[in-house]
Design an enzyme around this catalytic site. Structure first.
Site: not given
Length: 536
Positions: A381, A508, A510
């Protein structure tokens, strides 16, 4: 009929209610039941999207673009399900909806009150989440602790659910702390007794007590709690501190917690097969290698601000039989003079997301160090945006390259406001949020990390993007745009192909990682970091 499990907390906050709820969800899922889960947060914010990470920690984004509590990350990782906007409910959302209905005249002139209007709205949110997922069981965690004034309407709604749905369809689990007084040489049950007394004064009798403790709880202590709190002794469940969170579902199963739940709710379900989970625990407890990752962020004083990043790194490490050592680096403290000394020993460098201009130059210095010294790098990001700014300054030669977010007057605005964000005034809920497709460029390290798929889906949370008027110039100088939106308008992933691993993404990654299924781009980064370590 759907069964309802409510998880409350007492004595202190941050006691681990979310992990207990997630662990129970996993056990019930492994019994063949369809499980969903939600979190009630009693704060008045509509969602945590505009809250400081120092106050709230990470904002977890769901597929449908909801900005939610970080506990939803635990839920998704443990239970391996994708949640939605109905999985996180705040006081702000409840009151906003009730006031909207009042303005539309939906209450037919009634005086709008906490009971029944607010409590009915809370119950509606519970039942809608269950209905949307066709769940056999819905687990609802209430944030905060019993006794907080903010949580009273939620607890009243939970009390009413037993009468509405029947006692065989509703179960209450209360999590508390049993402190150990070293001077006295004993555990103290009085705080738990008072917490349960407070809960019972609100009309809720817990069916299970989960007691957080540093030391084993004796049977005598369990019997004492059972007597004073009016629960069965076998329903006093010990939640002892463990080396890894992934041991907790197995610890709860060993105490028959899931069977107690099934018996109370009259659920006919086979025993949970936890073979795969047990193998995961065994792997986690016996990792043979160690990989050092420098995480260069601006909120490092509160690791919860990056909890999904840390967990995703660990998941990737599991696949390489490697523990992940996080070196928390405050980007505000990094300069051109000290960057080599501060992060030079790292096997890989990760720059995560964030907002605002604080610490930006430190992030850029970390990225420059990674690029110039060929240290495996992953930008996420804001990390991707700053990687582009660094490339613009030090490779392309645009000395004043910058981001319109941190400097609206910058001449070379490598990062600019997205076109559909230009006239938006409200900050809350207006970012580019949720799951979007990304088309990968063949022959790139990115494509290889994703198994050479053509299109992948990833979750986003951003307002700014790479300025396409610089795309050709950057390509001519060696930056590869290895992932773009299907319409080719939005840059999603960039990389420098001649480096070991220099990849940065706007989304993102994750947020979709699982302990038994690591996110592939992060796995590629960790693999490169481990290879870098072994080549030194």
């Amino acid at each position: 009929m759907t069964k309802y499990i409510f998880v409350t907390g007492g004595v202190v906050s941050s006691i681990g209610k979310g992990i207990v709820a997630a662990s129970l969800g996993r056990l019930l899922k492994n019994r063949g039941l369809k499980v969903t889960i939600q979190k009630f947060d009693p704060y008045i914010n509509v969602d945590p999207g505009t809250m400081s990470p120092y106050q709230h920690g990470e904002v977890f984004v769901t597929d449908d673009g909801a900005e939610t509590d970080l506990d939803l990350g635990h839920y998704e990782r443990f239970i391996d399900i994708n949640l939605n906007k109905y999985s996180n409910v705040t006081t702000g959302k409840i009151y906003s909806e009730v006031l909207r209905k009042e303005r539309k005249g939906e209450y037919l002139g009634a005086t709008v009150q906490v009971i029944p209007h607010i409590t009915n709205e809370i119950k509606e949110k519970i039942m809608r989440a269950a209905k949307m997922t066709d769940a056999d069981v819905i687990i609802t965690e209430v944030g905060g602790t019993v006794g907080d004034i903010e949580s009273l309407p939620f607890l009243e709604a939970l009390r009413q659910m037993k009468a509405d749905m029947g006692s065989d369809n509703v179960m209450y689990i209360h999590t508390t702390l049993i402190p150990y007084l070293k001077a006295a040489g004993e555990m103290k049950t009085k705080p738990t007794q008072h917490s349960v007394k407070e809960l019972r004064s609100l009309g809720i009798q817990p069916n299970i007590l989960v007691v957080r403790t540093e030391l084993p709880v004796s049977q005598n202590t369990k019997n004492k709690l059972a007597q004073f709190c009016d629960v069965n002794p076998e329903a006093v469940i010990e939640s002892r501190d463990v080396e890894t969170l992934y041991s907790i579902p197995l610890a709860l199963q060993a105490q028959n917690m899931d069977q107690i739940v099934c018996d109370h709710l009259k659920l006919d379900a086979p025993a949970a097969d936890m073979t795969e989970w047990r193998a995961l625990e065994e792997k986690v407890l016996n990792l043979k290698k160690k990989t050092k990752i420098a995480l260069v962020g601006k909120y490092v004083e509160l690791p919860d601000a990056y909890i999904s990043v840390v967990e995703a790194l660990k998941h990737a490490g599991f696949d390489f039989d490697s523990d992940i050592e996080i070196d928390w680096v405050d980007s505000q403290e990094l300069t051109a003079e000290n960057v080599a000394e501060r992060i030079g020993s790292a096997d890989g460098i990760l720059v995560p997301g964030g907002f605002g201009d604080r610490g930006i130059e430190g992030k850029i210095e970390a990225i420059r160090f990674a690029r110039e010294n060929d240290v495996p790098f992953l930008g996420i990001c804001l990390g991707m945006q700053m990687a582009c700014v660094e490339f613009g300054r030090n490779v392309v030669g645009l000395e004043d390259a910058g981001s319109a977010e941190t400097n609206p007057d910058v001449t070379n605005n490598i990062i600019d406001l997205m076109a559909d964000q230009e006239n938006i005034e409200n900050l809350g809920g207006t970012l580019r949020l949720g799951l979007y497709p990304c088309k990968l460029k063949k022959g790139t390290k990115t494509a290889a990390a994703y198994g050479n798929e053509d299109v992948v889906q990833e979750r986003h949370r951003h307002r700014y993007e790479f300025n396409n008027k610089y795309r050709q110039l950057f390509e001519e100088n060696g930056l590869v745009f290895s992932g773009v939106s299907p319409d080719n308008r939005l840059v999603e992933i960039v990389e420098i192909p001649e480096k070991q691993f220099f990849v940065a993404c706007q989304f993102h990654p994750e947020l979709i990682s699982r302990p038994n299924r690591p996110q592939r781009l992060i796995k590629g980064f960790v693999g490169a970091a481990l290879a870098n370590k072994e080549s030194k």
